[in-house]
Write an enzyme that holds these catalytic residues in place. Structure first.
Site, PDB file in Angstrom:
ATOM      1  N   ASP A 189       0.874  -1.178   0.000  1.00  0.00           N
ATOM      2  CA  ASP A 189       0.000   0.000   0.000  1.00  0.00           C
ATOM      3  C   ASP A 189       0.910   1.227   0.000  1.00  0.00           C
ATOM      4  O   ASP A 189       1.379   1.683   1.047  1.00  0.00           O
ATOM      5  CB  ASP A 189      -0.896  -0.032   1.239  1.00  0.00           C
TER       6      ASP A 189
ATOM      7  N   GLU B 100     -10.253  -3.071  15.940  1.00  0.00           N
ATOM      8  CA  GLU B 100      -9.108  -3.823  16.453  1.00  0.00           C
ATOM      9  C   GLU B 100      -8.524  -3.235  17.725  1.00  0.00           C
ATOM     10  O   GLU B 100      -7.706  -3.873  18.382  1.00  0.00           O
ATOM     11  CB  GLU B 100      -7.992  -3.981  15.419  1.00  0.00           C
TER      12      GLU B 100
ATOM     13  N   GLU C 216       1.742   2.237  13.169  1.00  0.00           N
ATOM     14  CA  GLU C 216       0.658   2.171  12.188  1.00  0.00           C
ATOM     15  C   GLU C 216      -0.432   1.334  12.851  1.00  0.00           C
ATOM     16  O   GLU C 216      -0.499   0.124  12.691  1.00  0.00           O
ATOM     17  CB  GLU C 216       1.153   1.551  10.883  1.00  0.00           C
TER      18      GLU C 216
ATOM     19  N   HIS D 113      -5.339   0.044   1.327  1.00  0.00           N
ATOM     20  CA  HIS D 113      -5.870  -1.275   1.690  1.00  0.00           C
ATOM     21  C   HIS D 113      -6.983  -1.161   2.730  1.00  0.00           C
ATOM     22  O   HIS D 113      -7.735  -2.113   2.944  1.00  0.00           O
ATOM     23  CB  HIS D 113      -4.747  -2.172   2.210  1.00  0.00           C
TER      24      HIS D 113
END
Length: 438
Positions: free
Chosen positions: A103, A204, A195, A382
């Protein structure tokens, strides 16, 4: 923990067995998986004799801060659950890391941000939270970091350590295999890079690991990359998607299979969908659903988020659901200048928008901050966009108002899952849509 050897630090990875137990694998991308320090200025007003003078208000604030830190010290470290183990295990698969590294918008934005802030990184100590293959840690080492702690609870840390050795950076990059909550770093750090963003920004719950690292190790006035994040939402129309998933069953090779349509709607639209849309799908200007300041946000603040929204449709169209996307900004502390001596190839901004109130507008000077955006009008990533579809579309007219509320909360089943509760009304009709992002 990592121990000094002969006055320095040995390289390798610190393995924490609690984080490496096997778990379920996932066919789609999932993400990786204290003491709060006061971030105000040190000291107070200076007296004529050079001694700091602290006001009663500052004393009260410091007293409250001390009590808070004492409470935090007494809290036990959150255990590594089976869900956490499965989550970390999914990141041992190289395919996930290949997708992220390929990406270009993502990876080049991080590289650009690291070199744009080289003045903060050169000669300093960095921690990379959720380092994966270690690529961001290596960027930091290339930018002149004195030491980089690359932390990851997944077994990909083993490969990260080999990559570090292959690139002759063992003297700078130390790979720590374990959770941020468990590994030990025996010094304060100047910079945190991570990230951490999941689908719909907060899916998440990896931001909690960044907050933990910040509160355990970051020096007052230290740098966090990215520094702020903004989640946006907007009503959308998507007839093609609805037709492919639902209307398709009306005529299948000349056979009427419409009896299956209720089940098709449930299967297609019960859970949020990660896909790519275009600006043509968006019915209104987007609004800010959540703004996150990585320097001040707390873990408790992220457990449940509620916001109200009000849109006006810019066209007559079927209203199929809501789309969500985000951007993150890489901004340094205001007290220090950016590194203007870095070659232009490292400081170009990937986006030229900022949030103002509930809307987005053109940034007057793109060099003010580097932005990584997942908006429909920007280069694809992505992350794509996240869509919450309704089972039945709602026809709206131009200028028709769509209003309601959104609540995002961590699932009781698994804190890495996210509950989405939407209440919306338009044209005198009210609706509720609930879904879980798993």
């Amino acid at each position: 923990m990592f121990q000094p050897t002969d006055g320095g630090y040995t390289n390798g990875y610190h393995h924490d067995g609690a984080a490496s137990s096997a778990g379920i694998s996932s066919g789609h991308r999932v993400r990786r998986g204290s003491r709060r320090r006061s971030r105000g200025r040190r000291g107070g007003v200076t007296c004529s004799d050079g001694a700091p003078r602290v006001s009663q208000w500052q004393q009260h604030q410091q007293h409250q801060q001390n009590e808070y830190e004492e409470e935090e010290r007494e809290k036990p470290t959150p255990p590594c659950t089976e869900f956490d183990a499965a989550y970390f295990n999914s990141y041992a698969h190289v395919g996930i890391h290949e997708e992220m590294i390929k990406d270009r918008a993502r990876t080049e934005s991080y590289r650009n941000a690291i070199f744009q802030h080289q003045n903060y990184i050169a000669g300093k100590v960095v921690v990379d939270v959720g380092c994966g293959t270690g690529i961001l840690s290596i960027f930091c080492a290339q930018a002149g970091a004195r030491r980089v702690y690359a932390v990851d609870a997944s077994d990909i840390a083993v490969q990260a350590n080999e990559i570090v050795k292959t690139n002759n950076l063992s003297d700078k990059v130390i790979v720590l295999h374990g959770r941020v909550e468990d590994v030990e770093i025996d010094e304060e750090v100047d910079v945190i890079v991570s990230e951490w963003m999941g689908y719909m920004l907060l899916y998440e719950s990896m931001l909690g690991s960044v907050i933990t690292a910040r509160d355990r190790w970051l020096k007052p006035g230290g740098l966090i990359l990215p520094s702020v994040a903004t989640l946006y939402m907007a009503p959308v129309t998507h007839p093609d998607r609805y037709g492919e998933s639902v209307d398709f069953w009306r005529n299948v090779y000349g056979i009427d299979m419409s009896a299956i349509m209720p089940l098709a709607k449930q299967c297609a639209f019960e859970e949020p969908s990660v896909e790519t849309i275009t600006v043509e799908n968006v019915l209104t200007w987007p609004q800010v659903a959540k703004h996150v300041d990585c320097y001040t946000v707390t873990i408790q603040e992220l457990e449940s988020i509620t916001t109200r929204f009000k849109f006006e449709s810019m066209m007559r169209a079927p209203f199929h659901g809501f789309a969500f996307w985000f951007d993150v900004e890489f901004t340094g502390p205001a007290v220090l200048p950016l590194n203007n001596g870095v070659p232009p190839s490292f400081v170009e901004s990937s986006n030229s928008y900022i949030s103002e109130g509930n809307h987005r507008k053109k940034r007057p000077n793109p060099s003010e901050a580097l932005v990584l955006s997942t908006a429909p009008e920007d280069p694809p990533t992505h992350w794509q966009q996240t869509l919450v579809y309704f089972y039945e579309p709602l026809d709206v007219e131009q200028d028709q108002v769509i209003e309601g509320s959104l609540t995002l909360s961590q699932s009781k089943e698994n804190a890495r899952f996210m509950n989405i509760h939407l209440e919306y009304s338009s044209g005198g009709r009210s609706f509720v849509k609930e879904s879980v992002m798993r």
